[in-house]
Design an enzyme around this catalytic site. Structure first.
Site, PDB file in Angstrom:
ATOM      1  N   CYS A 116       0.819  -1.227   0.000  1.00 29.34           N
ATOM      2  CA  CYS A 116       0.000   0.000   0.000  1.00 29.34           C
ATOM      3  C   CYS A 116       0.846   1.268   0.000  1.00 29.34           C
ATOM      4  CB  CYS A 116      -0.941   0.002   1.195  1.00 29.34           C
ATOM      5  SG  CYS A 116      -1.890  -1.502   1.306  1.00 29.34           S
ATOM      6  N   HIS A 256      -3.847   6.695   3.290  1.00 29.20           N
ATOM      7  CA  HIS A 256      -4.189   5.426   2.651  1.00 29.20           C
ATOM      8  C   HIS A 256      -5.576   5.005   3.137  1.00 29.20           C
ATOM      9  CE1 HIS A 256      -4.246   1.417   1.241  1.00 29.20           C
ATOM     10  NE2 HIS A 256      -3.981   0.846   2.401  1.00 29.20           N
ATOM     11  N   ASN A 286     -10.267  -0.748  -0.093  1.00 32.52           N
ATOM     12  CA  ASN A 286      -8.808  -0.641  -0.016  1.00 32.52           C
ATOM     13  C   ASN A 286      -8.219  -1.069  -1.366  1.00 32.52           C
ATOM     14  OD1 ASN A 286      -6.081  -0.944   0.458  1.00 32.52           O
ATOM     15  ND2 ASN A 286      -6.315  -2.091   2.376  1.00 32.52           N
TER      16      ASN A 286
END
Ligand code: UT7
Length: 329
Positions: A116, A256, A286
């Site tokens: 990520c 994020h 996500n």
């Protein structure tokens, strides 16, 4: 001037598949509920690529939009950096496929594997490449098709992930705006808390790895959650301290998008009011390396990220990796 800049973002773009997977859809696949997903994650829907759509397709689409805004041709690109853990194939890099799609014949292209944090690691590398004076036009992309490595029999993970890509063009700063500072760090000690075990040198692809479902994401949710809250909070507050930036001076936080509770905790840690936090986890879930550049491009499109705004980006992901970037847009 308070800050000095080497590079600046001159183009942004994002691309997500049309197909929407809602919480109601997931209720039909696994033992879950809209209420659980919304309360525990803040997610309501995510985008899923149709069969045949590749990570490089979404990335190339996002890249073209970013290049249009920056008014540069593919042939002007010096470097293409792609953060992804779901590339088109194991090797070569997805960046090379994107280079070919774009016809960016003069570029060097490579992927980085930082989960990520891939996009922020990419921005950090690109900022330093430009500071070196050697390169002028760099395309940084975060792109994922997490649906391809998501186990839709595992309710603990399958509700979380989505597909998409976001891209940015970095060029030398005009002196008035750009990247203020970058930070990146890793903690490899905790690598196996979030990973895909199958398909590498440890568990090469075999009938057994497929039967054991090793080609899917495995995550120890609670441990990852705790580490994410701490690392993102630490990275955000350290960045403000190092750059002598006050919370008041900050116009926008783009964290994020892994979980609304992690986002809220990060904002609380630096005492930032909710109005200054960009959130789209409800609509995309996500998307790993893609989440921050998608959010940046969307925030800009929505008028939430404006020229001269001071914006903080913070990420956390498998590895573990964490990163922060402060920039004046
Ligand atoms: O992007 C990189 C970083 N990734 C992250 O930051 C993700 C970090 N982790 C998280 O966001 C959260 O840990 C999750 C959203 C993954 C899980 O939330 P949680 O509050 O930590 O739940 P939990 O894993 O502690 O599970 C609580 C309960 C369990 O049931 P029991 O054992 O208490 O009976 C789970 O089995 O919730 C159950 N559960 C579910 N129930 C309905 C887990 N997943 C689901 C589900 N639907 N989808």
């Amino acid at each position: 001037m308070k800050y000095q800049f080497k590079s600046m973002i001159t183009g942004l773009g994002f691309s997500v598949p049309d197909k929407v997977l809602t919480n109601a859809d997931l209720e039909k696949i696994v033992d879950t509920s809209d209420q659980w997903i919304v309360e525990r994650t803040g997610m309501r829907e995510r985008r899923i690529g149709e069969q045949g759509v590749l990570t490089s397709d979404l990335c190339s689409d996002a890249a073209r939009k970013a290049m249009d805004e920056a008014k540069i041709d593919p042939g002007d690109l010096d470097v293409i950096i792609v953060g992804t853990v779901t590339g088109d194939v194991q090797f070569p890099s997805t960046a090379c496929y994107i280079q070919d799609n774009l016809n960016a014949v003069n570029a060097a292209a490579f992927d980085i594997s930082a989960a990520c944090s891939g996009f922020l690691y990419g921005l950090t590398i690109a900022d330093n490449f430009i500071a070196s004076g050697k390169y002028k036009n760099i395309l940084v992309i975060g792109g994922e098709m997490l649906s391809r490595i998501t186990d839709y029999e595992d309710r603990r993970t399958c509700v979380l992930f989505g597909d998409g890509a976001g891209a940015a063009i970095l060029q030398p700063s005009d002196g008035t705006r750009g990247i203020v500072k970058t930070f990146m760090k890793s903690d490899g000690h905790l690598a196996d808390l979030l990973y895909m075990p199958g398909g590498g040198s440890k568990h090469p692809a075999s009938n057994e790895t497929v039967e054991k479902r090793l080609h899917y994401i495995k995550m120890a949710g609670q441990e990852v959650f705790k580490a994410a809250v701490k690392s993102m909070g630490d990275a955000a507050s350290q960045m403000l301290k190092d750059t002598k930036t006050t919370t008041k001076e900050l116009d926008l936080l783009i964290p994020h998008q892994a979980n609304i509770r992690i986002i809220d905790a990060t904002a609380r840690r630096i005492r930032l009011p909710k109005e200054k936090v960009f959130i789209n986890v409800d609509r995309y879930g996500n998307t790993s390396a893609a989440s921050i550049p998608i959010a940046m491009a969307e925030a800009r499109d929505m008028g939430r990220l404006k020229h001269d705004d001071l914006c903080l980006l913070v990420s956390f992901g498998g590895g573990f990796t964490f990163s922060a970037v402060l920039f004046k847009y």
